[in-house]
Design an enzyme around this catalytic site. Structure first.
Site, mmCIF file in Angstrom:
data_model
loop_
_atom_site.group_PDB
_atom_site.id
_atom_site.type_symbol
_atom_site.label_atom_id
_atom_site.label_comp_id
_atom_site.label_asym_id
_atom_site.label_seq_id
_atom_site.Cartn_x
_atom_site.Cartn_y
_atom_site.Cartn_z
ATOM 1 N N GLY A 48 2.977 11.918 -1.405
ATOM 2 C CA GLY A 48 1.731 12.287 -0.719
ATOM 3 C C GLY A 48 0.632 11.259 -0.903
ATOM 4 C CG ASN A 70 0.806 7.152 4.370
ATOM 5 O OD1 ASN A 70 -0.057 7.469 5.184
ATOM 6 N ND2 ASN A 70 1.559 6.098 4.515
ATOM 7 C CB SER A 99 0.887 4.396 -4.256
ATOM 8 O OG SER A 99 2.138 3.838 -3.848
ATOM 9 C CG PHE A 100 4.623 2.360 -10.105
ATOM 10 C CD1 PHE A 100 5.915 2.089 -9.695
ATOM 11 C CD2 PHE A 100 4.411 2.700 -11.444
ATOM 12 C CE1 PHE A 100 6.979 2.141 -10.592
ATOM 13 C CE2 PHE A 100 5.470 2.755 -12.343
ATOM 14 C CZ PHE A 100 6.755 2.476 -11.924
ATOM 15 C CB THR A 144 5.624 3.716 4.322
ATOM 16 O OG1 THR A 144 5.894 3.458 2.935
ATOM 17 C CG2 THR A 144 5.426 5.208 4.523
ATOM 18 C CD GLU A 161 5.144 4.887 9.767
ATOM 19 O OE1 GLU A 161 4.386 5.713 10.292
ATOM 20 O OE2 GLU A 161 4.847 3.682 9.622
ATOM 21 C CB ILE A 173 15.274 8.348 3.314
ATOM 22 C CG1 ILE A 173 15.010 7.565 4.603
ATOM 23 C CG2 ILE A 173 15.983 7.477 2.277
ATOM 24 C CD1 ILE A 173 13.894 6.538 4.490
ATOM 25 C CE1 TYR A 182 -6.553 -3.357 -0.089
ATOM 26 C CE2 TYR A 182 -4.165 -3.426 0.135
ATOM 27 C CZ TYR A 182 -5.318 -2.733 -0.175
ATOM 28 O OH TYR A 182 -5.240 -1.419 -0.567
#
Lengths: 567, 567
Positions: free
Chosen positions: B140, B142, B205-206, B217, B268, B274, B474
């Site tokens: 969750g 993303n 986000s590890f 993603t 996505e 998966i 970024y």
């Protein structure tokens, strides 16, 4: 007059105007006779004549031809027997065997040479409009049956891309090049070299294959260990399909959903025509070293190249021959090459001292390229690893010998075909832990299958294209033909190799594509739902099924089709 | 009781039971106040209450629920408000903003926790049978809007994969691991470490993301320079679709037609779930070094990291902050970290001598890992390149500071949201020759767009994830909210960044996925035919359109939808 590379001779490998001199490999035929059990030198000296070939009556859709004639120059459209025959097949065993026996059922009805993307679009539009089949054609070097027509009934056009051969742009700083897809290897590398760069893609077919062909088949160059397979080099692609142009952006990496670039790569002409690609290129290497080694045992050789991968110092090319392939390489070497007769005797004594028994010894070729200091460092590191497997250096002479003959191997098949010997290859890739079981299993299958047809078997293998997780395993086999039953005999053996790959958890091919020759194993390889996915993409981008129909789509009984094909 | 990782707090980043202490970053708020033009410390001290959220009436398909209840344990099926809210969104700005304002229109009607592939198959079969929507849910985390439901009318189920978290097999020799998709980063790395290996995938986000989420993603870890993006690590994948299971083989490389593995990667949640993947893993690095440097100018910094790529000695991680992001990093550092007050003064004098003006200086973080000798060699080589750009080493202390806070950056947004400040990120990748034009253009767009809303702009950028051909760029931006018009203001700015990427020939995202936030730019990115190709795959594998519908499929007016979304 547009320059274009010559076609290969229709009856074999190499350009019509290029002679291959087997006398430059004086040890080869004596070796082949021994291992294949051939007793006589008495073969029919055939002169392959074009007019002995049975060409199917051309199926011409007049309105289609009219559309093309109204847009194209006369020098872009051909229907001569010679053009049709040259475009009938690739260079697989069955392809050559059939043509040499007067069969050209796979021949297209027409050959078109587009000179721009507009020409490609125009041809595809007309094809959809008139229900005409299009088979994109690059160098015609494919050996898995990607090029022959699979169906009769509809007019079939071979779209020969060789005139779309421009290097469109080079971005020196980013190391990218935008290139038309019909360019041949030597032409491309020559133009890149003028810009101080290289693509680094040198497949065995380099002299006779095109960028578009490489991408459509997921080709691998000899130095893929350093530069990657072709799919790793494609940054962006343009694919002209019957539904329009699929185009991706030139970026290093993205997170833009499903990567549609990978629909084009490996599509084997079934979705559309690759007209250009932007490729990752590299500065011309400052230094290049190719060296040969002898390693006492195949297992030790596998361990040695494995250890280089683990220690992150893999050469840019590695080729580990098993004992049979080593003997073949020795027999194939040029006269007085890497060691002369006297030197060879001295060397043999030396090997005895080192405990290397020639019948079990394996030739290990390694190339290194890049910055001079890095090359020197890597050679040292790799050699220290090889030494732990008791490798004996053959020095740079063995490397030179390899370099001078590296594109010549495919000629062997023609030479042997002339002498009623069938040879072919089957290659795959697998993970390191599975390499020896796969090797043992496949070699034993190959040998026993050949023996079943009552002749002496020859099979050899080399490992190349190393990765973090595994490597490619490449089998070569040969045997005396059973007169009148040549195709059955061949299929019996080829099937064993392919089935062994699948049974051992490996893939149907590492870099030779699916074509017709590997189609029966595609479902096992990518799962039934994978087949469905490919079919669904095909229906979406080519709803009229005009692009290379029948490929990547196994029928309900693909093995039956495979046996029936091209008799 | 099945162990499972905790959910993140619904109103922000991090687990509910994990406190983030902004007082550990004492310089941060004073810095933010200055650059954002905030004068007061007086903010409403909100306590986010679940029961203030307007949850849509659940749409329950009774027969579907019955099917599930008959096969699953009660502990696998939830419909509580809390479960629905936790699964309503990811962690994008709009996600958090809406929940904090009581809006949870994206919430699913039911949450299901499969514990095996059989459970997934069962759920999908029932979903197709009853026309129920399934949205696969990993961690969750993303931030591009991949998780909220896009349509009303049909029952919607969030399929939370976190209980499918087994490491199924490790092949030490081949460096591959077969892993269930619901496993979280820390859990996976802990289990791999016990086997002496690592995946080497450490996204920001590890701590809160899963293997399946990474693959779906096209995620990138901080050390992608060494280990690749997730798409480079997937060797084989299993995708459960409404039409069956797509399964590929564990081989290093293949030439088996269109690579269907790449249909699963980046899908996505639109094609299926998966359930597991076989991944390329690596020996645990013997040595790891993280160091910081100051470089006088951004351009010089780009040249320095570029030169490392060209000289084939790129660090395993590189993060070059521009001056604004450098100032933010300095402000964010822990108290008394990489240099104390006195040392800082001395250091500033030193910088003056070296000609480094702090307002233009750029922080360059570099990590190196692998065999100890190789790490040492590479550090030396990289530092000799950095010195040519007049870099000044901050030593390992700056590296330690980065290591200790590297997963903390997402908390800043919560802290600022509490203070009525909007922050977000937009990232892309482009080729080396285009990095500075893209940087300049996007920064100027961002600043002027923010100013247009009448507030002080803050925008910064870092370059990371280097490749042979380019790098990721970024951007981070922030500004005081315009009360009552927060979403419009945000969209005005976000749109500018995304449009700038496309206008500059770059991609919509390097590693944050398409989701809803980037969907308006997908057509420009992969071309209209790319969209068609994706749609066609979707129809083939999910004909009932139950898998995460609406995603990867721009409507006729996607920008209009994008503006309307989630108000």
């Amino acid at each position: 007059m547009v320059y274009e590379p010559r076609h290969m001779k229709w009856w074999g490998w190499g350009n019509e105007d290029t002679e291959f001199h087997v006398q430059n490999h004086p040890g080869f035929w004596p070796y082949a006779k021994t291992v294949l059990g051939i007793e006589s030198d008495d073969f029919e000296n055939r002169h392959w004549k074009l007019d002995t070939i049975q060409l199917p009556e051309p199926c011409i859709h007049e309105r289609f031809l009219g559309k093309l004639r109204s847009s194209f120059a006369p020098t872009q459209i051909y229907n001569s027997p010679k053009e049709r025959i040259v475009h009938a097949y690739g260079k697989g065993f069955r392809d050559l065997f059939r043509l040499r026996h007067g069969v050209a059922a796979g021949a297209p009805d027409l050959v078109v040479y587009p000179e721009s993307e507009r020409d490609v679009c125009l041809t595809l539009r007309a094809a959809v409009d008139c229900d005409v089949v299009i088979i994109p054609f690059g160098g015609g070097s494919n050996i898995s049956g990607c090029l022959e027509r699979m169906e009769a009934g509809r007019m079939c056009v071979s779209l020969d891309m060789r005139r779309m051969r421009r290097l469109l742009a080079v971005d020196q700083r980013s190391c990218t090049a935008q290139i038309e897809a019909g360019i041949f290897g030597p032409d491309l590398e020559q133009q890149l070299r003028a810009n101080g760069v290289t693509l680094g893609h040198f497949p065995d077919s380099f002299l006779h294959s095109t960028l578009g062909g490489w991408i459509a088949t997921r080709s691998a160059g000899m130095q893929s260990d350093k530069y990657g397979k072709i799919e790793d080099m494609v940054m962006a692609v343009r694919l002209v399909t019957p539904e329009g142009v699929l185009e991706t952006r030139t970026v290093p990496k993205s997170s833009n959903g499903i990567d549609v670039k990978h629909l084009c790569i490996g599509s084997e002409g079934t979705l559309g025509v690759i007209t250009q690609a932007t490729m990752q290129i590299h500065p011309q290497p400052e230094s290049r070293v190719v060296k040969g080694y002898l390693i006492p045992e195949f297992e030790g050789g596998v361990d040695a190249i494995y250890e280089c991968v683990r220690q992150e110092c893999a050469p840019s090319m590695v080729r580990l021959n098993d004992p049979a392939k080593t003997a073949l390489s020795m027999a194939f070497r040029p006269p007085a090459s890497f060691f002369s007769k006297i030197a060879a005797d001295v060397f043999k004594s030396y090997l005895r001292v080192k405990g290397v028994a020639l019948p079990r010894a394996c030739l290990l070729l390694s190339a290194f390229e890049g910055r001079a200091t890095e090359v020197a460092r890597r050679v040292r590191k790799v050699e220290s690893i090889y030494r732990r497997s008791n490798a004996v250096s053959l020095g740079a002479a063995a490397g030179k010998s390899f370099e001078s003959t590296k594109y010549d191997f495919p000629y062997i098949r023609d030479f042997l075909l002339d002498r009623n010997v069938t040879t072919d290859v089957s290659e795959t890739s697998t993970v390191w832990s599975n390499i020896l079981p796969l090797y043992d299993g496949t070699m034993s299958e190959l040998r026993s299958r050949i023996q079943e047809s009552g002749v002496q078997p020859w099979a050899g293998c080399h490992i190349s294209h190393t990765y973090q997780s595994g490597a490619s395993v490449y089998f070569t086999f040969g045997f005396k033909q059973h007169p009148g039953r040549e195709l059955d005999q061949y299929l019996h053996v080829k099937q064993a190799a392919q089935q062994s790959f699948i049974d051992h958890g490996a893939t149907l091919s590492h870099h030779h594509a699916v074509g017709t020759e590997h189609l029966p194993w595609l479902t096992a390889d990518i799962s039934p739902l994978g087949i469905k996915a490919v079919a669904t993409i095909k229906r979406g981008l080519d709803p009229a099924n005009v692009m290379n129909p029948g490929r990547l789509q196994p029928s309900l009984d693909p093995l039956e089709d495979w046996h029936r094909l091209g008799r």
